[in-house]
Design a protein around this motif. Structure first.
Motif, mmCIF file in Angstrom:
data_model
loop_
_atom_site.group_PDB
_atom_site.id
_atom_site.type_symbol
_atom_site.label_atom_id
_atom_site.label_comp_id
_atom_site.label_asym_id
_atom_site.label_seq_id
_atom_site.Cartn_x
_atom_site.Cartn_y
_atom_site.Cartn_z
ATOM 1 N N GLY A 147 -38.432 42.701 25.237
ATOM 2 C CA GLY A 147 -37.683 42.533 24.096
ATOM 3 C C GLY A 147 -36.185 41.566 24.030
ATOM 4 N N ILE A 148 -35.064 42.458 23.533
ATOM 5 C CA ILE A 148 -33.907 41.575 23.739
ATOM 6 C C ILE A 148 -32.478 42.558 24.799
ATOM 7 N N PHE A 149 -33.656 43.600 24.966
ATOM 8 C CA PHE A 149 -32.625 44.213 25.745
ATOM 9 C C PHE A 149 -31.711 43.561 26.943
ATOM 10 N N TRP A 150 -32.516 42.859 27.787
ATOM 11 C CA TRP A 150 -31.508 42.184 28.772
ATOM 12 C C TRP A 150 -30.318 41.614 28.224
ATOM 13 N N THR A 151 -31.144 40.711 27.879
ATOM 14 C CA THR A 151 -30.213 39.539 26.925
ATOM 15 C C THR A 151 -29.229 40.033 26.636
ATOM 16 N N LEU A 152 -29.626 40.873 25.238
ATOM 17 C CA LEU A 152 -28.309 41.446 24.810
ATOM 18 C C LEU A 152 -26.953 42.133 25.278
ATOM 19 N N GLY A 153 -27.464 43.062 26.666
ATOM 20 C CA GLY A 153 -26.566 43.114 27.968
ATOM 21 C C GLY A 153 -25.734 42.321 28.450
ATOM 22 N N LEU A 154 -26.843 41.551 29.143
ATOM 23 C CA LEU A 154 -26.062 40.748 29.783
ATOM 24 C C LEU A 154 -25.532 39.804 28.982
ATOM 25 N N LEU A 155 -25.790 39.172 28.055
ATOM 26 C CA LEU A 155 -24.786 38.273 26.583
ATOM 27 C C LEU A 155 -23.815 39.439 26.891
ATOM 28 N N VAL A 156 -23.787 40.357 26.595
ATOM 29 C CA VAL A 156 -22.425 41.548 26.394
ATOM 30 C C VAL A 156 -21.107 41.357 27.594
ATOM 31 N N ALA A 157 -21.662 41.822 29.042
ATOM 32 C CA ALA A 157 -21.514 41.668 30.472
ATOM 33 C C ALA A 157 -20.569 40.244 30.400
ATOM 34 N N GLY A 158 -21.192 39.001 30.261
ATOM 35 C CA GLY A 158 -21.164 38.363 30.614
ATOM 36 C C GLY A 158 -19.888 37.706 29.703
ATOM 37 N N LEU A 159 -19.707 38.109 28.512
ATOM 38 C CA LEU A 159 -18.623 37.585 27.201
ATOM 39 C C LEU A 159 -16.884 37.753 27.708
ATOM 40 N N ALA A 160 -17.650 39.445 28.475
ATOM 41 C CA ALA A 160 -16.325 40.600 28.834
ATOM 42 C C ALA A 160 -15.504 39.813 30.095
ATOM 43 N N ILE A 161 -16.779 39.182 31.013
ATOM 44 C CA ILE A 161 -16.527 38.451 32.031
ATOM 45 C C ILE A 161 -15.687 37.928 31.942
ATOM 46 N N GLY A 162 -16.207 36.396 31.017
ATOM 47 C CA GLY A 162 -15.090 35.485 30.715
ATOM 48 C C GLY A 162 -13.966 35.846 30.174
ATOM 49 N N CYS A 163 -14.092 36.853 29.218
ATOM 50 C CA CYS A 163 -12.802 36.755 28.294
ATOM 51 C C CYS A 163 -11.578 37.450 29.635
ATOM 52 N N ALA A 164 -11.893 38.155 30.541
ATOM 53 C CA ALA A 164 -11.215 38.519 31.384
ATOM 54 C C ALA A 164 -10.885 37.951 32.319
ATOM 55 N N LEU A 165 -11.322 36.963 32.505
ATOM 56 C CA LEU A 165 -10.926 35.585 33.798
ATOM 57 C C LEU A 165 -9.978 34.514 33.024
ATOM 58 N N ALA A 166 -10.180 34.536 31.416
ATOM 59 C CA ALA A 166 -9.335 33.725 30.482
ATOM 60 C C ALA A 166 -7.955 33.808 30.704
ATOM 61 N N TRP A 167 -7.742 35.675 30.485
ATOM 62 C CA TRP A 167 -6.808 36.528 30.302
ATOM 63 C C TRP A 167 -6.508 35.839 31.444
ATOM 64 N N GLN A 168 -6.747 36.562 32.728
ATOM 65 C CA GLN A 168 -6.202 36.552 33.940
ATOM 66 C C GLN A 168 -5.285 34.983 33.987
ATOM 67 N N ARG A 169 -6.288 34.164 34.004
ATOM 68 C CA ARG A 169 -5.393 32.045 33.690
ATOM 69 C C ARG A 169 -4.333 32.467 32.269
ATOM 70 N N ILE A 170 -4.763 32.733 32.027
ATOM 71 C CA ILE A 170 -3.076 32.863 30.926
ATOM 72 C C ILE A 170 -1.999 33.807 31.100
#
Length: 96
Positions: free
Chosen positions: A70-93
């Motif tokens: 179904g969408i199990f992995w898509t949803l989980g990795l979407l959230v994980a990718g978003l969290a990683i991206g936000c953490a990287l942006a926070w560090q850069r700022i």
């Protein structure tokens, strides 16, 4: 029973004051950033968030097709990718 916040350590306060002085001196030397530089930073931060999110979506879609889940992995990795991206942006700022 409320607990009062722990007072800041003098070392941390001294470090914060030192950092603020350094930033103020840098601002006096270099002046304000141009509009172009600010727009470039916004674009770079956007890609910093979007890239891991899209990688998570594509990897999740591939896993979902492979395991018919179904969408199990898509949803989980979407959230994980978003969290990683936000953490990287926070560090850069923070380091900017």
């Amino acid at each position: 029973m409320t607990q009062e916040p722990e007072p800041e350590r003098p070392e941390r306060l001294a470090e914060a004051v030192k950092q603020r002085r350094e930033r103020r001196e840098q601002w006096r030397r270099e002046g304000e950033r141009s509009i172009g530089q600010n727009l470039a930073m916004i674009g770079a931060l956007g890609w910093t968030i979007v890239t891991p999110t899209l990688i998570g979506v594509f990897a999740g879609r591939w896993l979902d097709r492979t395991f018919s889940s179904g969408i199990f992995w898509t949803l989980g990795l979407l959230v994980a990718g978003l969290a990683i991206g936000c953490a990287l942006a926070w560090q850069r700022i923070y380091h900017e």
